[in-house]
Each structure stands twice: as structure tokens, then as C-alpha cells.
Design a protein around this motif. Structure first.
Motif, short mmCIF file in Angstrom:
data_model
loop_
_atom_site.label_atom_id
_atom_site.label_comp_id
_atom_site.label_asym_id
_atom_site.label_seq_id
_atom_site.Cartn_x
_atom_site.Cartn_y
_atom_site.Cartn_z
N LEU A 165 -14.49 32.68 -35.03
CA LEU A 165 -14.97 32.05 -33.83
C LEU A 165 -14.17 30.77 -33.22
O LEU A 165 -13.98 30.76 -31.94
N PHE A 166 -13.80 29.90 -34.06
CA PHE A 166 -13.08 28.57 -33.81
C PHE A 166 -11.67 29.22 -33.22
O PHE A 166 -11.45 28.52 -32.35
N PHE A 167 -11.19 30.07 -33.87
CA PHE A 167 -9.92 30.47 -33.44
C PHE A 167 -9.77 31.18 -31.95
O PHE A 167 -9.00 30.56 -31.10
N ILE A 168 -10.81 31.82 -31.71
CA ILE A 168 -10.99 32.39 -30.40
C ILE A 168 -11.35 31.46 -29.44
O ILE A 168 -10.36 31.17 -28.36
N LEU A 169 -12.15 30.58 -29.64
CA LEU A 169 -12.41 29.29 -28.75
C LEU A 169 -11.16 28.47 -28.60
O LEU A 169 -10.70 28.10 -27.39
N LEU A 170 -10.36 28.11 -29.63
CA LEU A 170 -9.18 27.29 -29.47
C LEU A 170 -8.17 27.83 -28.61
O LEU A 170 -7.19 27.43 -27.85
N ASN A 171 -7.94 29.46 -28.82
CA ASN A 171 -6.94 30.00 -28.22
C ASN A 171 -7.41 30.77 -27.01
O ASN A 171 -6.62 31.88 -26.59
N SER A 172 -8.51 30.53 -26.39
CA SER A 172 -9.13 31.13 -25.23
C SER A 172 -8.18 31.17 -23.92
O SER A 172 -8.16 31.64 -23.08
N TYR A 173 -7.42 29.79 -23.98
CA TYR A 173 -6.48 29.63 -22.89
C TYR A 173 -5.41 30.86 -22.55
O TYR A 173 -4.98 30.95 -21.45
N TRP A 174 -5.22 31.58 -23.63
CA TRP A 174 -4.39 32.75 -23.49
C TRP A 174 -5.11 33.98 -23.69
O TRP A 174 -4.66 35.54 -23.10
N LEU A 175 -6.07 34.16 -24.60
CA LEU A 175 -6.80 35.27 -24.98
C LEU A 175 -7.61 35.96 -23.96
O LEU A 175 -7.85 37.00 -23.42
N MET A 176 -8.36 34.86 -22.78
CA MET A 176 -9.11 35.39 -21.93
C MET A 176 -8.14 35.76 -20.58
O MET A 176 -8.52 37.07 -20.14
N PRO A 177 -7.17 35.42 -20.36
CA PRO A 177 -6.40 36.12 -19.48
C PRO A 177 -5.90 37.58 -19.83
O PRO A 177 -5.64 38.60 -19.31
N LEU A 178 -5.71 37.55 -21.10
CA LEU A 178 -5.07 38.84 -21.75
C LEU A 178 -6.16 39.82 -21.68
O LEU A 178 -6.06 40.98 -21.37
N LEU A 179 -7.35 39.40 -22.23
CA LEU A 179 -8.43 40.38 -21.96
C LEU A 179 -9.17 40.84 -20.67
O LEU A 179 -9.81 41.78 -20.67
#
Length: 193
Positions: A165-179
Motif C-alpha cells: 500500500l505504501f509502495f503504491i502511494l509513494l510511487n503513484s507519480y508514475w503508477l497513476m499515469p501508467l494505469l
């Protein structure tokens, strides 16, 4: 142009934004040729030190041998000659990440969980390809731990969920655009390829 990458205006998802911002900042202080030389030195130095650190033996000779072999081998030579410096930088940090994952498997306290998550996030920021290798190593060690002890597996799974969960939050700057992207570079590969 760093602004296009920062605002997501380029056509691809870039996880290395923090590294790029660090390089841009260093460029104000140090010239680019010196940054290149520091990068080359760090790739080799961190490779040797990280593997030396990973090997768990009392004798120093196997540690130095492993560090030298990990630092100077055909893979490193080919990637260096091809100019894949970010792959090599992630490769040089990989033993630190593996050691942190092994510690996390034995001890899931808050400090170790955060440390492991930060190491994995650093690998993601440097090179996405190596991130998938880290996930595979994590999965293998996780399955081994589950098979070894079912009781510890439940506690490990809870800690792993929190870390994810914290990994996803910390890396949301590139995960959100990817998804949320309509298409990515991978979607351009068809059955013809």
C-alpha cells in the motif's frame, strides 16, 4: 525537456523523475562530465560493496571475490558498452535490496518494512526492468517463507500488504499515469511483432 516529463506531457510513463530531478539539480552545481565520471565510479563501487555486503560469511576472502566478480563480469561490460547506465546503477544496488528483503522476511517491524519499501522504490525510480526482477525475487522468497512456516506467513502477508500500500502511494507519480493511460508503448506491440 524536464517540464514535459514533470507535467506528464510526453508520450511515455517515466518512473525515473526523482533521479532526473536530482541530475538536473546536480547540473547546477557540477558540470556534466564530472557527473558522468561520478556515475561510472558509483556503478562499479556500489556493485562491489553491495555484493560484499550481501555475502554472509565470516571469512573476508569470499566477500571480496564475490564483490569483484559482481563488479567486473561480461554482463556489466556489455551493458556499459551499450550505454545502459541506469540498468547498471539498478544492478549495482540489487544486492542491497535483496539483503533488505531477506531481513524483511525474518523481521517485519516498522523500520525494516519502511527500509525495504524505500529500497524497492529506489530501484523503481532508477530502472523499471530491474523492478520486475526484484518483484520476482521477492515472490520467490515470500513463497519459500510461506512453505517454511504457515504461522509466520500470516504475519508476513499482513506486513507485505501494508508495504505494498505504501509502495503504491509513494510511487503513484508514475503508477497513476501508467494505469490511466489510453495507450502505452507496450500496447503498440501487436501479434505481428
Amino acid at each position: 525537456d524536464i517540464l514535459d516529463i514533470f507535467y506528464g506531457l510526453q508520450g511515455y510513463v517515466f518512473a525515473g523523475l526523482p533521479l532526473l530531478l536530482l541530475m538536473k539539480f546536480l547540473n547546477f552545481i557540477i558540470s556534466v562530465p564530472i557527473i558522468q565520471k561520478i556515475s561510472i565510479f558509483l556503478i562499479f563501487f556500489l556493485s562491489g560493496i553491495s555484493m560484499h555486503n550481501l555475502i554472509n560469511t565470516k571469512s573476508e576472502i569470499p566477500k571480496y571475490f564475490a564483490g569483484i566478480i559482481y563488479m567486473i563480469n561480461p554482463f556489466v561490460y556489455l551493458r556499459f558498452m551499450a550505454g545502459h547506465w541506469l540498468i547498471l546503477l539498478a544492478y549495482s544496488l540489487l544486492p542491497f535490496v535483496i539483503k533488505s528483503i531477506m531481513k524483511f522476511m525474518d523481521n517485519q517491524d516498522r523500520k525494516q518494512t519502511i527500509k525495504t519499501m524505500l529500497w524497492i522504490s529506489l530501484i523503481a525510480a532508477i530502472n523499471i526492468h530491474t523492478l520486475f526482477l526484484v518483484f520476482f525475487i521477492f515472490f520467490v522468497l515470500y513463497v519459500y517463507k510461506l512453505i517454511k512456516s504457515k504461522k509466520e506467513g500470516i504475519k508476513l502477508t499482513k506486513s507485505l500488504a501494508i508495504m505494498a500500500l505504501f509502495f503504491i502511494l509513494l510511487n503513484s507519480y508514475w503508477l497513476m499515469p501508467l494505469l490511466t493511460a489510453g495507450s502505452t508503448t507496450i500496447s503498440q506491440i501487436t501479434s505481428d511483432d
